[in-house]
Design a protein around this motif. Structure first.
Motif, PDB file in Angstrom:
ATOM      1  N   ASP A 225      11.482 -12.293   1.516  1.00 29.92           N
ATOM      2  CA  ASP A 225      11.128 -11.541   0.303  1.00 29.92           C
ATOM      3  C   ASP A 225      10.396 -10.239   0.613  1.00 29.92           C
ATOM      4  O   ASP A 225      10.648  -9.220  -0.039  1.00 29.92           O
ATOM      5  CB  ASP A 225      10.257 -12.403  -0.620  1.00 29.92           C
ATOM      6  CG  ASP A 225      11.039 -13.538  -1.263  1.00 29.92           C
ATOM      7  OD1 ASP A 225      12.283 -13.470  -1.255  1.00 29.92           O
ATOM      8  OD2 ASP A 225      10.412 -14.481  -1.785  1.00 29.92           O
ATOM      9  N   ASP A 226       9.493 -10.245   1.609  1.00 28.67           N
ATOM     10  CA  ASP A 226       8.713  -9.035   1.878  1.00 28.67           C
ATOM     11  C   ASP A 226       9.597  -7.899   2.384  1.00 28.67           C
ATOM     12  O   ASP A 226       9.406  -6.739   1.992  1.00 28.67           O
ATOM     13  CB  ASP A 226       7.568  -9.315   2.850  1.00 28.67           C
ATOM     14  CG  ASP A 226       8.048  -9.804   4.212  1.00 28.67           C
ATOM     15  OD1 ASP A 226       9.168 -10.344   4.298  1.00 28.67           O
ATOM     16  OD2 ASP A 226       7.287  -9.653   5.191  1.00 28.67           O
TER      17      ASP A 226
ATOM     18  N   VAL B 233      12.959  -7.628   1.824  1.00 26.02           N
ATOM     19  CA  VAL B 233      13.838  -7.272   0.704  1.00 26.02           C
ATOM     20  C   VAL B 233      13.094  -6.343  -0.252  1.00 26.02           C
ATOM     21  O   VAL B 233      13.647  -5.345  -0.738  1.00 26.02           O
ATOM     22  CB  VAL B 233      14.331  -8.534  -0.028  1.00 26.02           C
ATOM     23  CG1 VAL B 233      15.069  -8.160  -1.308  1.00 26.02           C
ATOM     24  CG2 VAL B 233      15.249  -9.351   0.881  1.00 26.02           C
ATOM     25  N   GLN B 234      11.814  -6.628  -0.503  1.00 26.96           N
ATOM     26  CA  GLN B 234      11.010  -5.779  -1.380  1.00 26.96           C
ATOM     27  C   GLN B 234      10.775  -4.408  -0.770  1.00 26.96           C
ATOM     28  O   GLN B 234      10.805  -3.380  -1.463  1.00 26.96           O
ATOM     29  CB  GLN B 234       9.667  -6.457  -1.675  1.00 26.96           C
ATOM     30  CG  GLN B 234       8.769  -5.686  -2.638  1.00 26.96           C
ATOM     31  CD  GLN B 234       9.428  -5.445  -3.986  1.00 26.96           C
ATOM     32  OE1 GLN B 234       9.899  -6.385  -4.630  1.00 26.96           O
ATOM     33  NE2 GLN B 234       9.498  -4.184  -4.415  1.00 26.96           N
TER      34      GLN B 234
END
Length: 225
Positions: A176-177, A179-180
């Motif tokens: 997630d980090d 992708v963000q």
């Protein structure tokens, strides 16, 4: 009139006839495919980890330069945040290298490969000679490419998960980090791309193509078979 709709610059860029073949060579490089099937020689991966750390030092410098080049406090802060994120990532990188028997002293004593030097100094030269967006575009193949490669390998049924030494590496870039981070970077580029003329956009495309070729050259430092 710009050749892309607002918010669609990156999609338009990657689909251009002069960009798409180079981008395909990058994200489907034999080194990348060997990560997916687990057949990349371990020594190649270990050498990659060392050169990648050396690359990240200059990647941090480039993003610090981007803060200096920025014209508003939001973009200045964004650059500073990226540098801090790289600093954190490098600490994790050191720990990851240790799992392969590579110590920090060894990494820092290693000479940069010529392809690493050429790539990083190209980016820093763009940062010195071009505007803020030019620098962002020179950094974009790295930011976008690793996300695209990991997403592609993660979804590919041919990718080996069980017993694949490189599966954790793939997972790092679909986390997630990261992708963000890609999303944030894209939003910044999109916000600024619409402010430029068609002729300037063509100049930015050339920077992106050259930087992508530099990424290909980085993979080619390491035998994939």
């Amino acid at each position: 009139m710009l050749p892309f709709a607002p918010g669609r610059f990156v999609d338009w860029l990657l689909s251009r006839s002069d960009v798409a073949p180079v981008w395909h060579r990058f994200v489907n490089h034999p080194f990348v495919l060997a990560l997916g099937n687990g057949e990349l020689p371990l020594e190649s991966f270990k050498n990659y980890l060392v050169q990648d750390y050396l690359y990240l030092v200059h990647f941090a410098r480039a993003n610090a330069l981007a803060s200096y080049k920025a014209r508003n406090i939001q973009d200045i802060a964004a650059g500073a945040k990226i540098v801090q994120h790289i600093h954190t990532e490098m600490k994790l990188h050191i720990d990851y290298c240790k799992s392969f028997g590579i110590e920090k002293d060894e990494i820092e004593a290693t000479e940069e490969h010529q392809a690493c030097t050429a790539y990083t100094r190209y980016v820093l030269d763009i940062g010195q000679s071009e505007d803020w967006l030019g620098l962002q575009i020179s950094l974009a193949p790295c930011l976008l490419g690793y996300g695209a490669i990991a997403k592609q390998l993660h979804a590919d049924p041919r990718t080996k998960t069980e017993g694949n030494t490189y599966w954790p590496w793939i997972l790092n870039y679909v986390a997630d980090d990261y992708v963000q981070a890609v999303q944030t970077g894209c939003e910044l580029i999109e916000k600024n791309a619409v402010l430029h003329s068609p002729s300037r956009i063509e100049e930015l495309v050339k920077i992106f193509i050259h930087a992508t070729k530099m990424e290909i050259g980085f993979w080619e430092m390491f035998p994939s078979a």
